[in-house]
Design a protein around this motif. Sequence first.
Motif, PDB file in Angstrom:
ATOM      1  N   ASP A   1     -19.316  21.710  60.946  1.00 33.64           N
ATOM      2  CA  ASP A   1     -18.468  21.347  59.806  1.00 33.64           C
ATOM      3  C   ASP A   1     -19.294  21.199  58.536  1.00 33.64           C
ATOM      4  N   MET A   2     -20.508  20.644  58.662  1.00 35.88           N
ATOM      5  CA  MET A   2     -21.354  20.486  57.477  1.00 35.88           C
ATOM      6  C   MET A   2     -21.821  21.848  56.956  1.00 35.88           C
ATOM      7  N   GLU A   3     -22.098  22.786  57.857  1.00 33.97           N
ATOM      8  CA  GLU A   3     -22.448  24.133  57.408  1.00 33.97           C
ATOM      9  C   GLU A   3     -21.281  24.771  56.664  1.00 33.97           C
ATOM     10  N   ALA A   4     -20.067  24.584  57.176  1.00 32.72           N
ATOM     11  CA  ALA A   4     -18.889  25.136  56.503  1.00 32.72           C
ATOM     12  C   ALA A   4     -18.698  24.481  55.142  1.00 32.72           C
ATOM     13  N   LEU A   5     -18.919  23.163  55.085  1.00 35.27           N
ATOM     14  CA  LEU A   5     -18.818  22.444  53.814  1.00 35.27           C
ATOM     15  C   LEU A   5     -19.836  22.971  52.815  1.00 35.27           C
ATOM     16  N   ALA A   6     -21.064  23.195  53.263  1.00 35.22           N
ATOM     17  CA  ALA A   6     -22.112  23.695  52.377  1.00 35.22           C
ATOM     18  C   ALA A   6     -21.762  25.079  51.840  1.00 35.22           C
ATOM     19  N   ARG A   7     -21.218  25.940  52.697  1.00 35.28           N
ATOM     20  CA  ARG A   7     -20.831  27.272  52.228  1.00 35.28           C
ATOM     21  C   ARG A   7     -19.758  27.183  51.149  1.00 35.28           C
ATOM     22  N   ARG A   8     -18.798  26.292  51.333  1.00 34.29           N
ATOM     23  CA  ARG A   8     -17.742  26.129  50.336  1.00 34.29           C
ATOM     24  C   ARG A   8     -18.319  25.557  49.043  1.00 34.29           C
ATOM     25  N   ALA A   9     -19.259  24.626  49.180  1.00 31.67           N
ATOM     26  CA  ALA A   9     -19.862  24.021  47.993  1.00 31.67           C
ATOM     27  C   ALA A   9     -20.630  25.052  47.172  1.00 31.67           C
ATOM     28  N   LEU A  10     -21.328  25.947  47.841  1.00 28.98           N
ATOM     29  CA  LEU A  10     -22.096  26.975  47.135  1.00 28.98           C
ATOM     30  C   LEU A  10     -21.193  27.910  46.339  1.00 28.98           C
ATOM     31  N   ALA A  11     -19.949  28.038  46.751  1.00 29.87           N
ATOM     32  CA  ALA A  11     -19.013  28.943  46.083  1.00 29.87           C
ATOM     33  C   ALA A  11     -18.259  28.273  44.944  1.00 29.87           C
ATOM     34  N   CYS A  12     -18.479  26.967  44.738  1.00 27.48           N
ATOM     35  CA  CYS A  12     -17.766  26.250  43.680  1.00 27.48           C
ATOM     36  C   CYS A  12     -18.303  26.622  42.300  1.00 27.48           C
ATOM     37  N   LYS A  13     -17.504  26.286  41.283  1.00 30.83           N
ATOM     38  CA  LYS A  13     -17.891  26.619  39.913  1.00 30.83           C
ATOM     39  C   LYS A  13     -18.517  25.460  39.156  1.00 30.83           C
ATOM     40  N   ASN A  14     -18.323  24.246  39.631  1.00 26.93           N
ATOM     41  CA  ASN A  14     -18.899  23.091  38.945  1.00 26.93           C
ATOM     42  C   ASN A  14     -19.012  21.915  39.919  1.00 26.93           C
ATOM     43  N   ALA A  15     -19.654  20.847  39.449  1.00 25.72           N
ATOM     44  CA  ALA A  15     -19.879  19.691  40.321  1.00 25.72           C
ATOM     45  C   ALA A  15     -18.580  18.997  40.689  1.00 25.72           C
ATOM     46  N   ALA A  16     -17.604  18.992  39.794  1.00 28.73           N
ATOM     47  CA  ALA A  16     -16.322  18.349  40.089  1.00 28.73           C
ATOM     48  C   ALA A  16     -15.650  19.027  41.281  1.00 28.73           C
ATOM     49  N   GLU A  17     -15.715  20.343  41.345  1.00 27.87           N
ATOM     50  CA  GLU A  17     -15.137  21.063  42.486  1.00 27.87           C
ATOM     51  C   GLU A  17     -15.860  20.696  43.790  1.00 27.87           C
ATOM     52  N   VAL A  18     -17.173  20.556  43.710  1.00 25.89           N
ATOM     53  CA  VAL A  18     -17.929  20.182  44.907  1.00 25.89           C
ATOM     54  C   VAL A  18     -17.512  18.811  45.383  1.00 25.89           C
ATOM     55  N   ARG A  19     -17.413  17.861  44.473  1.00 23.44           N
ATOM     56  CA  ARG A  19     -17.028  16.501  44.848  1.00 23.44           C
ATOM     57  C   ARG A  19     -15.598  16.453  45.380  1.00 23.44           C
ATOM     58  N   ALA A  20     -14.745  17.333  44.885  1.00 20.41           N
ATOM     59  CA  ALA A  20     -13.360  17.362  45.356  1.00 20.41           C
ATOM     60  C   ALA A  20     -13.255  17.846  46.800  1.00 20.41           C
ATOM     61  N   LEU A  21     -14.294  18.526  47.300  1.00 16.07           N
ATOM     62  CA  LEU A  21     -14.269  19.001  48.680  1.00 16.07           C
ATOM     63  C   LEU A  21     -14.217  17.831  49.663  1.00 16.07           C
TER      64      LEU A  21
END
Length: 347
Positions: A327-347
């Motif tokens: 799950d953490m690997e999947a989370l990291a992949r999604r985070a890398l595809a985000c456009k800004n820090a707010a999107e990462v935190r929203a995950l």
Amino acid sequence: MHPRCDAGNLYLEPDAADLALARRAYQDWQARREAERLACYLPAITTDGHRIEVVANIGAAPEAEQAVNAGAEGIGLLRSEFLFLQRAEPPGEDEQFAAYSAMTRALNGLPLIIRTLDIGGDKEVPYLSLPAEANPFLGVRGIRLCLARPDLFRPQLRAIYRTAASATKNDVCPVKIMFPMIATLEELLAARAIAEEVRRELDAPVVEIGIMIEVPSAVLMAPELARHADFFSVGTNDLTQYTLAMDRLHPSLARQADALHPAVLRMIAMTVQAARAAGKWVGVCGGMAGDPKGAAILAGLGVSELSMSIPSVAAIKARLRNLSFADMEALARRALACKNAAEVRAL
């Protein structure tokens, strides 16, 4: 709410229901902290069997024992400049040896990563009489100062190698050296050459030598640096400010200097990829490692060691034990595809 809570709201005129809710939330928070404290010595093994090493950042000799008591599995960052601050002259070799040796005794075989003197930037030492710099974060700091001042660098290396010799048991040495602010391959090679000269002079054991990854050039040169370093440790505080070109101490920009920005995460991912290709490991010793959100993403990116302030150790270990590595690997992949820090935190 308690200052160590993850978040809170301010109610200017709370009614009885608000107060009751706050009391229950605080009691729940206390119960969680107590459960984490009782389980602090358990390793951080995810639900699917992946282990992440959780260690501590310290800046004083007595903190080594405190870290062990808090559940840390070693010291991932000793800020050795504590010996050089708030005094009129630099510490001698013997004083440094005594301090480092006290830490190895407290750790009793657990790893101790000693970062060589990291002065400059926001750390000033008047007795060194360093010239004023217009841009101190871009000036003579970290390894640049060490290379420019062998009168400081060599005694510290001698103290570290003497500590390594006294702490080595059954050919296992828990002491490691880490060079700060490496920006070029030439800096690493020069620092290693001096360290090897000192080691040979003392006939000391070989120790692992790693580097801090704090500037974009080190990330981009990571494949070459990995051939000459035994490990990497990402300093997310500095890497964030240099990647985003935002002073992390700036009164109006500091809030935007977010280590969870995708640009920073992609830098870390590149570092891990280069290290893996060379068979080396990567740790993180910046503030991001002690953030529950950051720790999960870092583990998912392939970081194998998280080093943090002592109070964060038990909570982060508990957090990682409740998650799966997949799950953490999947989370990291999604985070890398985000456009800004707010999107990462929203995950």
